[in-house]
Design a protein around this motif. Structure first.
Motif, short mmCIF file in Angstrom:
data_model
loop_
_atom_site.label_atom_id
_atom_site.label_comp_id
_atom_site.label_asym_id
_atom_site.label_seq_id
_atom_site.Cartn_x
_atom_site.Cartn_y
_atom_site.Cartn_z
N SER A 183 -6.09 -11.65 -5.12
CA SER A 183 -5.98 -10.58 -6.11
C SER A 183 -6.75 -9.33 -6.27
O SER A 183 -6.44 -8.08 -6.35
N LEU A 184 -8.01 -9.65 -5.68
CA LEU A 184 -9.10 -8.70 -5.54
C LEU A 184 -8.44 -7.71 -4.39
O LEU A 184 -8.70 -6.36 -4.59
N ILE A 185 -7.84 -8.36 -3.33
CA ILE A 185 -7.50 -7.45 -2.41
C ILE A 185 -6.12 -6.65 -3.03
O ILE A 185 -6.30 -5.19 -2.71
N ALA A 186 -5.43 -7.26 -3.66
CA ALA A 186 -4.24 -6.48 -4.24
C ALA A 186 -4.53 -5.48 -5.16
O ALA A 186 -4.14 -4.36 -5.20
N VAL A 187 -5.51 -5.65 -6.00
CA VAL A 187 -5.99 -4.60 -7.00
C VAL A 187 -6.66 -3.42 -6.26
O VAL A 187 -6.55 -2.32 -6.67
N TRP A 188 -7.51 -3.78 -5.47
CA TRP A 188 -7.88 -2.55 -4.36
C TRP A 188 -6.95 -1.98 -3.86
O TRP A 188 -7.24 -0.57 -4.01
N LYS A 189 -5.92 -2.47 -3.07
CA LYS A 189 -4.88 -1.68 -2.46
C LYS A 189 -4.25 -0.85 -3.29
O LYS A 189 -3.96 0.22 -3.24
N GLN A 190 -3.99 -1.54 -4.54
CA GLN A 190 -3.24 -0.74 -5.84
C GLN A 190 -3.83 0.43 -6.19
O GLN A 190 -3.37 1.33 -6.32
N PHE A 191 -5.36 0.34 -6.53
CA PHE A 191 -5.93 1.61 -6.89
C PHE A 191 -6.14 2.48 -5.96
O PHE A 191 -6.11 3.74 -6.00
N TYR A 192 -6.34 2.08 -4.48
CA TYR A 192 -6.67 2.82 -3.59
C TYR A 192 -5.46 3.63 -3.03
O TYR A 192 -5.62 4.93 -3.03
N GLY A 193 -4.33 3.00 -3.08
CA GLY A 193 -3.14 3.72 -2.63
C GLY A 193 -2.81 4.66 -3.83
O GLY A 193 -2.37 5.63 -3.39
N SER A 224 -0.87 14.63 -4.42
CA SER A 224 0.10 15.12 -5.46
C SER A 224 -0.49 16.17 -6.49
O SER A 224 -0.05 17.10 -6.73
N PHE A 225 -1.43 15.70 -7.39
CA PHE A 225 -2.11 16.76 -8.09
C PHE A 225 -2.49 17.87 -7.68
O PHE A 225 -2.25 19.02 -8.22
N ILE A 226 -3.23 17.87 -6.41
CA ILE A 226 -3.60 19.07 -5.86
C ILE A 226 -2.44 20.16 -5.54
O ILE A 226 -2.40 21.25 -5.75
N LYS A 227 -1.31 19.37 -4.77
CA LYS A 227 -0.32 20.05 -4.30
C LYS A 227 0.56 20.60 -5.43
O LYS A 227 1.19 21.69 -5.45
N GLY A 276 -4.53 5.86 -6.29
CA GLY A 276 -5.36 6.87 -6.56
C GLY A 276 -5.54 8.23 -5.58
O GLY A 276 -5.47 9.15 -5.91
N LEU A 277 -5.34 7.82 -4.16
CA LEU A 277 -5.13 8.79 -3.45
C LEU A 277 -4.26 9.52 -3.15
O LEU A 277 -3.92 10.85 -3.30
N GLY A 278 -2.93 8.85 -3.41
CA GLY A 278 -1.54 9.47 -3.63
C GLY A 278 -1.47 10.34 -4.97
O GLY A 278 -0.97 11.23 -4.83
N SER A 300 0.80 -1.13 0.09
CA SER A 300 -0.14 -0.03 0.06
C SER A 300 0.98 1.20 0.03
O SER A 300 0.54 2.11 -0.41
N VAL A 301 2.04 1.36 0.84
CA VAL A 301 2.80 2.48 0.86
C VAL A 301 3.43 2.70 -0.47
O VAL A 301 3.69 3.67 -0.98
N GLN A 302 3.99 1.63 -1.14
CA GLN A 302 4.84 1.44 -2.36
C GLN A 302 3.80 2.17 -3.45
O GLN A 302 4.06 3.26 -4.21
N VAL A 303 2.46 1.62 -3.69
CA VAL A 303 1.91 2.08 -5.00
C VAL A 303 1.43 3.49 -4.57
O VAL A 303 1.02 4.37 -5.30
N ASN A 304 1.14 3.98 -2.99
CA ASN A 304 0.78 5.35 -2.70
C ASN A 304 1.94 6.22 -3.38
O ASN A 304 1.66 7.50 -3.74
N LYS A 305 3.31 5.70 -3.01
CA LYS A 305 4.39 6.67 -3.49
C LYS A 305 4.46 6.60 -5.15
O LYS A 305 4.51 7.70 -5.88
N PHE A 306 4.09 5.59 -5.73
CA PHE A 306 3.79 5.71 -7.35
C PHE A 306 2.88 6.87 -7.71
O PHE A 306 3.01 7.28 -8.63
N GLY A 307 1.71 6.84 -6.93
CA GLY A 307 0.69 7.70 -7.43
C GLY A 307 1.12 9.01 -6.92
O GLY A 307 1.02 9.96 -8.02
N LYS A 308 1.83 9.47 -6.02
CA LYS A 308 2.65 10.80 -5.79
C LYS A 308 3.59 10.94 -6.78
O LYS A 308 3.59 12.35 -7.12
#
Length: 332
Positions: free
Chosen positions: A292-302, A310-313, A304-306, A215-223
């Motif tokens: 895989s459903l858990i992984a995909v949700w965590k991927q999109f959620y992390g 970042s887009f706002i800032k 997407g929010l990241g 979750s932390v990793q994909v959040n950083k990808f999003g940022k």
């Protein structure tokens, strides 16, 4: 052509052992060197490197911690080869890998290439689920899994090749992490170099991470993505917004249920059902399909929010990336 394999490592001697063991079984007939860069580890792999000294040409270097990008640059400066191949320490390399790379370069030379990643049967169920989430065409468009349906391939540094000339001209990786891979690819394009996917040059990417680390990793990808978009607006794509739109749409579908409108939620149900069936079939396991459903949700959620943060800032408020997200930048 002499290949130099560049491998940064941080506190992962067991991973390096598996990686070197796989390379010791290479069927490649020519000489190649391995450059290990210990990035300020407290658990060094020097003894592991010595273990393979009689089977592999290994150079070992220890340096202060400065991040994976700078460590790769350090290794390429020390390397003897004409062409650098960069791996993460959690990769296992198929015996034919170097031969596949050489064949591709002989047929259609390119100064930078990337290869896909796959999962071994010995990987854990969670590792296989994360691998599906990261490589499936239904989630990432297959950019990590071997899809060629993209206009310009951006190699990822867990499995990436770079000519000495391209490294010297581009100066290698920058200090952003994650995001140093697409940053380098775009700078190479702007310098006139080409990048390409080598579908047969795959590695087994173990990804020794749990759910929280993922979750932390994909959040950083999003940022990182809006930062790259601000640097290189020419290469911005609407698809980068997809995870954020996906998350907003999902919560919107829950709100619509209050008004007895369930059509949007039904679309999400169908999407996740298809994911479940495809992963279950691909991995021959309903359990992995569920994970895989858990992984995909965590991927999109992390992600997407990241991305939204970042887009706002970065894009809307025009904040400096190093000030908005200091944790994404190493001091070289």
């Amino acid at each position: 052509m002499l290949f130099s394999l560049i491998i940064p490592v941080y506190n992962r001697p067991d991973e390096v052992d598996e990686l070197l063991e796989s390379l010791s079984h290479s069927t490649y007939n020519e000489i190649f060197e391995i450059v290990l860069i210990e990035d300020g580890s407290t658990l060094p792999c020097k003894d592991v490197a010595k273990k393979y000294g009689d089977r592999l040409d290994i150079s070992y270097y220890f340096k202060e911690n400065s991040g994976p990008g700078d460590s790769r640059n350090y290794g390429m400066k020390k390397a003897r080869g004409d062409y650098f191949i960069i791996f993460d320490s959690d990769c296992i390399i198929p015996p034919t890998y170097l031969s596949e790379v050489e064949n591709e370069l002989q047929q259609n030379y390119v100064d930078c290439f990337g290869g896909p990643d796959k999962a071994l049967d010995s990987f854990s169920d969670i590792q296989k689920a994360i691998n599906f989430a990261m490589t499936s065409f239904l989630t990432t468009g297959g950019i990590r899994g071997g899809s060629e349906k993209i206009d310009k391939f951006q190699p990822r540094s867990f499995n990436m090749g770079l000519s000495r000339r391209a490294f010297e001209v581009s100066k290698g990786f920058g200090n952003i992490h994650p995001g140093e891979d697409p940053d380098l690819s775009i700078r190479l394009w702007n310098l006139g170099f080409q990048t390409k996917l080598f579908p047969k040059a795959f590695v087994y990417h173990k990804r020794r991470i749990d759910w929280d680390k993922f979750s932390v990793q994909v959040n950083k990808f999003g940022k990182a993505r809006p930062i790259l978009n601000s640097w290189y607006p020419k290469y911005n794509k609407l698809t980068f917004f997809f995870p954020s739109v996906f998350i907003i749409g999902f919560f919107t579908s829950l709100v619509l249920l209050v008004f007895n409108l369930d059509q949007l939620l039904q679309l999400y149900f169908v999407y996740f059902l298809v994911l479940f069936l495809m992963s279950s079939y691909q991995n021959k396991s309903f359990k992995i399909g569920y994970l895989s459903l858990i992984a995909v949700w965590k991927q999109f959620y992390g992600y997407g929010l990241g991305f939204l943060e970042s887009f706002i800032k970065i894009i809307i408020l025009k904040q400096k990336p190093q000030e908005a997200f200091p944790g994404l930048f190493f001091k070289n």
